[in-house]
Design an enzyme around this catalytic site. Structure first.
Site, PDB file in Angstrom:
ATOM      1  N   TYR A   1      -2.424  -9.065  16.436  1.00 42.84           N
ATOM      2  CA  TYR A   1      -1.375  -8.556  17.327  1.00 42.84           C
ATOM      3  C   TYR A   1      -1.282  -9.428  18.583  1.00 42.84           C
ATOM      4  O   TYR A   1      -0.339  -9.318  19.344  1.00 42.84           O
ATOM      5  CB  TYR A   1      -1.672  -7.090  17.695  1.00 42.84           C
ATOM      6  CG  TYR A   1      -1.800  -6.228  16.456  1.00 42.84           C
ATOM      7  CD1 TYR A   1      -0.668  -5.756  15.801  1.00 42.84           C
ATOM      8  CD2 TYR A   1      -3.055  -5.931  15.904  1.00 42.84           C
ATOM      9  CE1 TYR A   1      -0.774  -5.002  14.634  1.00 42.84           C
ATOM     10  CE2 TYR A   1      -3.173  -5.184  14.738  1.00 42.84           C
ATOM     11  CZ  TYR A   1      -2.028  -4.721  14.114  1.00 42.84           C
ATOM     12  OH  TYR A   1      -2.137  -3.997  12.958  1.00 42.84           O
TER      13      TYR A   1
ATOM     14  N   CYS B   1       0.033   4.209   1.751  1.00 45.00           N
ATOM     15  CA  CYS B   1      -0.238   5.198   2.810  1.00 45.00           C
ATOM     16  C   CYS B   1       0.868   5.337   3.847  1.00 45.00           C
ATOM     17  O   CYS B   1       0.990   6.374   4.486  1.00 45.00           O
ATOM     18  CB  CYS B   1      -1.572   4.891   3.499  1.00 45.00           C
ATOM     19  SG  CYS B   1      -1.666   3.231   4.174  1.00 45.00           S
TER      20      CYS B   1
ATOM     21  N   ARG C   1     -10.846   7.731   3.909  1.00 45.36           N
ATOM     22  CA  ARG C   1     -10.603   6.685   2.900  1.00 45.36           C
ATOM     23  C   ARG C   1     -11.905   6.129   2.310  1.00 45.36           C
ATOM     24  O   ARG C   1     -11.917   5.049   1.737  1.00 45.36           O
ATOM     25  CB  ARG C   1      -9.816   5.537   3.526  1.00 45.36           C
ATOM     26  CG  ARG C   1      -8.477   5.922   4.135  1.00 45.36           C
ATOM     27  CD  ARG C   1      -7.516   4.747   4.096  1.00 45.36           C
ATOM     28  NE  ARG C   1      -6.430   4.789   5.058  1.00 45.36           N
ATOM     29  CZ  ARG C   1      -5.395   5.621   5.012  1.00 45.36           C
ATOM     30  NH1 ARG C   1      -5.321   6.523   4.056  1.00 45.36           N
ATOM     31  NH2 ARG C   1      -4.449   5.557   5.936  1.00 45.36           N
TER      32      ARG C   1
ATOM     33  N   LYS D   1     -11.588  -7.535   6.555  1.00 41.80           N
ATOM     34  CA  LYS D   1     -10.962  -6.622   7.513  1.00 41.80           C
ATOM     35  C   LYS D   1     -11.859  -5.431   7.772  1.00 41.80           C
ATOM     36  O   LYS D   1     -12.332  -4.857   6.794  1.00 41.80           O
ATOM     37  CB  LYS D   1      -9.635  -6.158   6.919  1.00 41.80           C
ATOM     38  CG  LYS D   1      -8.921  -5.136   7.748  1.00 41.80           C
ATOM     39  CD  LYS D   1      -7.661  -4.736   7.062  1.00 41.80           C
ATOM     40  CE  LYS D   1      -7.014  -3.633   7.865  1.00 41.80           C
ATOM     41  NZ  LYS D   1      -6.019  -2.938   7.118  1.00 41.80           N
TER      42      LYS D   1
ATOM     43  N   CYS E   1      -3.712   6.113   0.317  1.00 45.15           N
ATOM     44  CA  CYS E   1      -3.216   4.823  -0.153  1.00 45.15           C
ATOM     45  C   CYS E   1      -2.797   4.825  -1.623  1.00 45.15           C
ATOM     46  O   CYS E   1      -2.622   3.765  -2.225  1.00 45.15           O
ATOM     47  CB  CYS E   1      -4.261   3.743   0.102  1.00 45.15           C
ATOM     48  SG  CYS E   1      -4.661   3.580   1.860  1.00 45.15           S
TER      49      CYS E   1
ATOM     50  N   ARG F   1      -2.967   3.675  12.779  1.00 45.35           N
ATOM     51  CA  ARG F   1      -2.468   4.877  12.091  1.00 45.35           C
ATOM     52  C   ARG F   1      -1.431   5.600  12.936  1.00 45.35           C
ATOM     53  O   ARG F   1      -0.537   6.247  12.395  1.00 45.35           O
ATOM     54  CB  ARG F   1      -3.638   5.760  11.675  1.00 45.35           C
ATOM     55  CG  ARG F   1      -4.439   5.051  10.581  1.00 45.35           C
ATOM     56  CD  ARG F   1      -5.599   5.827  10.048  1.00 45.35           C
ATOM     57  NE  ARG F   1      -6.354   4.954   9.128  1.00 45.35           N
ATOM     58  CZ  ARG F   1      -7.543   5.239   8.642  1.00 45.35           C
ATOM     59  NH1 ARG F   1      -8.135   6.389   8.977  1.00 45.35           N
ATOM     60  NH2 ARG F   1      -8.141   4.401   7.830  1.00 45.35           N
TER      61      ARG F   1
ATOM     62  N   GLU G   1     -16.609  -7.654  -4.496  1.00 43.73           N
ATOM     63  CA  GLU G   1     -15.170  -7.442  -4.292  1.00 43.73           C
ATOM     64  C   GLU G   1     -14.418  -8.773  -4.307  1.00 43.73           C
ATOM     65  O   GLU G   1     -13.362  -8.885  -4.930  1.00 43.73           O
ATOM     66  CB  GLU G   1     -14.922  -6.731  -2.945  1.00 43.73           C
ATOM     67  CG  GLU G   1     -15.161  -5.232  -2.979  1.00 43.73           C
ATOM     68  CD  GLU G   1     -14.061  -4.480  -3.741  1.00 43.73           C
ATOM     69  OE1 GLU G   1     -13.105  -5.118  -4.210  1.00 43.73           O
ATOM     70  OE2 GLU G   1     -14.175  -3.250  -3.868  1.00 43.73           O
TER      71      GLU G   1
ATOM     72  N   CYS H   1       0.864  -1.188   0.000  1.00 43.88           N
ATOM     73  CA  CYS H   1       0.000   0.000   0.000  1.00 43.88           C
ATOM     74  C   CYS H   1       0.895   1.230   0.000  1.00 43.88           C
ATOM     75  O   CYS H   1       2.091   1.131   0.289  1.00 43.88           O
ATOM     76  CB  CYS H   1      -0.905   0.012   1.232  1.00 43.88           C
ATOM     77  SG  CYS H   1      -2.327   1.099   1.006  1.00 43.88           S
TER      78      CYS H   1
ATOM     79  N   LYS I   1     -12.351  -4.867   2.472  1.00 40.59           N
ATOM     80  CA  LYS I   1     -11.790  -3.989   3.504  1.00 40.59           C
ATOM     81  C   LYS I   1     -12.707  -2.795   3.678  1.00 40.59           C
ATOM     82  O   LYS I   1     -12.949  -2.047   2.729  1.00 40.59           O
ATOM     83  CB  LYS I   1     -10.388  -3.544   3.087  1.00 40.59           C
ATOM     84  CG  LYS I   1      -9.761  -2.576   4.077  1.00 40.59           C
ATOM     85  CD  LYS I   1      -8.300  -2.332   3.763  1.00 40.59           C
ATOM     86  CE  LYS I   1      -7.728  -1.299   4.702  1.00 40.59           C
ATOM     87  NZ  LYS I   1      -6.316  -1.007   4.408  1.00 40.59           N
TER      88      LYS I   1
HETATM   89  C1  PBG Z   1      -2.899   0.252   5.079  1.00 38.20           C
HETATM   90  C2  PBG Z   1      -3.416  -0.591   6.179  1.00 38.20           C
HETATM   91  C3  PBG Z   1      -4.216  -0.218   7.273  1.00 38.20           C
HETATM   92  C4  PBG Z   1      -4.321  -1.346   8.086  1.00 38.20           C
HETATM   93  C5  PBG Z   1      -3.626  -2.372   7.447  1.00 38.20           C
HETATM   94  N1  PBG Z   1      -3.094  -1.882   6.255  1.00 38.20           N
HETATM   95  C6  PBG Z   1      -4.784   1.088   7.659  1.00 38.20           C
HETATM   96  C7  PBG Z   1      -5.773   1.760   6.837  1.00 38.20           C
HETATM   97  O1  PBG Z   1      -6.238   1.266   5.818  1.00 38.20           O
HETATM   98  O2  PBG Z   1      -6.096   2.880   7.213  1.00 38.20           O
HETATM   99  C8  PBG Z   1      -5.047  -1.402   9.393  1.00 38.20           C
HETATM  100  C9  PBG Z   1      -4.558  -2.443  10.326  1.00 38.20           C
HETATM  101  C10 PBG Z   1      -4.995  -2.283  11.730  1.00 38.20           C
HETATM  102  O3  PBG Z   1      -5.787  -1.406  12.104  1.00 38.20           O
HETATM  103  O4  PBG Z   1      -4.511  -3.097  12.532  1.00 38.20           O
HETATM  104  N2  PBG Z   1      -3.786   0.507   4.057  1.00 38.20           N
HETATM  105 ZN    ZN Z   2      -3.082   2.196   2.729  1.00 39.32          ZN
END
Ligand code: PBG
Ligand code: ZN
Length: 325
Positions: free
Chosen positions: A313, A122, A217, A248, A130, A205, A233, A120, A195
């Protein structure tokens, strides 16, 4: 089956009986542990909202990677915090970028641990979106070129699996094409297929220093109210030859996990995201819940809903508890 001849409690009388009729299991092999690699030396900075999770420089990442492998967890998912961010996120696809160097170091030290990389922009763009910005929004087709370059440089550095999380249309095909054209036909794509635009990403973040500097986003991530769109999707990504599908966040989307498991036959991944982790940690810290038990109940719930794998985590703590039991 009628009471009183039938009694459901008969099969719950003791631990041996309960174990014998248990339907779902969590194993260390089911988990993927996310890590944040920070540019620099001797950095190990705990993320305030995610106790136990750190931004770390490469030497500390390698130490933790060994620990993860020894716990029987098969894979890590890497996020990078580069030295410098710019409008085009150039560190993301540099062969000497933060992630590329981290991959090389982990694969040299713990070759059997699988390295999955987040693909990604971002974490690498100064605006925190992103992809590339055009007229105030992320430009889909321009971003595809950068994502393909990023995935290719991860594969060159030794990544075992690439995991695009950007939510651009056509990214799985763009990545598959560039990998195949460069001899990486054996590298799977784990697509963040479904997602949602979620407030549960808040703590992440802070960890990845990737908060968007303007807007949000919602023009690329999905509306949390939508279910049928998740099928669209997933189907697009299957057509583009994704090897894994992901949902997710996980906790508020267990129905979607179940739906995808029933409809499609790819390995299904749940991302137990940062905010889900932080909520358990915060409540446990206050002694409002038993943190270990709520953690295990949450993870088994995701498996029961249909997840084959869980990015979490909690992976290390959960693997340790599983060893004891
Ligand atoms: C990047 C990304 C994100 C997460 C995983 N890859 C953040 C987002 O899309 O803002 C979130 C993971 C988490 O909250 O543990 N695009
Ligand atoms: Zn991203």
């Amino acid at each position: 089956m009628f009471f009183p001849e039938f009694r459901a409690r008969r099969l719950r009388r003791n631990d041996a009986m309960r174990r014998m009729v248990r339907e779902t299991f969590l194993r260390p092999e089911d988990m993927i542990y996310p890590m944040f690699s920070a540019f620099g030396k001797d950095i190990k900075k705990e993320i305030v909202s995610m106790p136990g999770i750190y931004q770390q420089s490469i030497e500390h990442i390698v130490t933790e990677a060994k620990e993860v492998y020894e716990l029987g967890i098969p894979a890590v998912l890497l996020f990078g915090i580069p030295e410098e961010k710019d409008a085009l996120g150039q560190d993301a696809y540099s062969d000497t970028g933060i992630i590329q160097e981290t991959i090389k170091a982990i694969k040299a030290a713990v070759p059997k641990l699988l390295v999955i990389t987040d693909v990604c922009m971002c974490e690498y763009t100064d605006h925190g979106h992103c992809g590339v910005i055009k007229d105030g929004d992320v430009d889909n087709d321009e971003t595809l070129k950068l994502l393909a370059a990023e995935a290719l440089s991860h594969a060159r550095a030794g990544a075992d699996i690439v995991a695009p999380s950007d939510m651009m249309d056509g990214r799985v095909a763009a990545i598959r094409e560039v990998l195949d054209a460069n001899g990486f036909t054996d590298i799977p794509v784990m697509s963040y297929a479904v997602k949602y635009a979620s407030a549960y990403y808040g703590p992440f973040r802070e960890a990845a220093e990737s908060t968007p500097q303007f807007g949000d986003r919602r023009s690329y991530q999905m509306d949390p109210a939508n279910r049928i769109e998740a099928f669209r999707e997933a189907e697009l990504d299957i057509q583009e030859c994704a090897d894994f599908l992901m949902v997710k966040p996980a906790l508020a989307y267990l129905d979607i996990l179940r739906d995808l498991k029933e409809r499609y036959n790819l390995p299904l991944v749940a991302y137990n995201v940062s905010g889900e982790y932080s909520m358990i940690k915060a409540a446990a810290e206050k002694d409002w819940i038993d943190g270990d038990r709520v953690m295990m109940e949450t993870l088994i719930g995701m498996k029961r809903a249909g997840a084959d794998l869980i990015i979490t985590y909690h992976a290390k703590e959960a693997a340790r508890l599983l060893k004891q039991s």
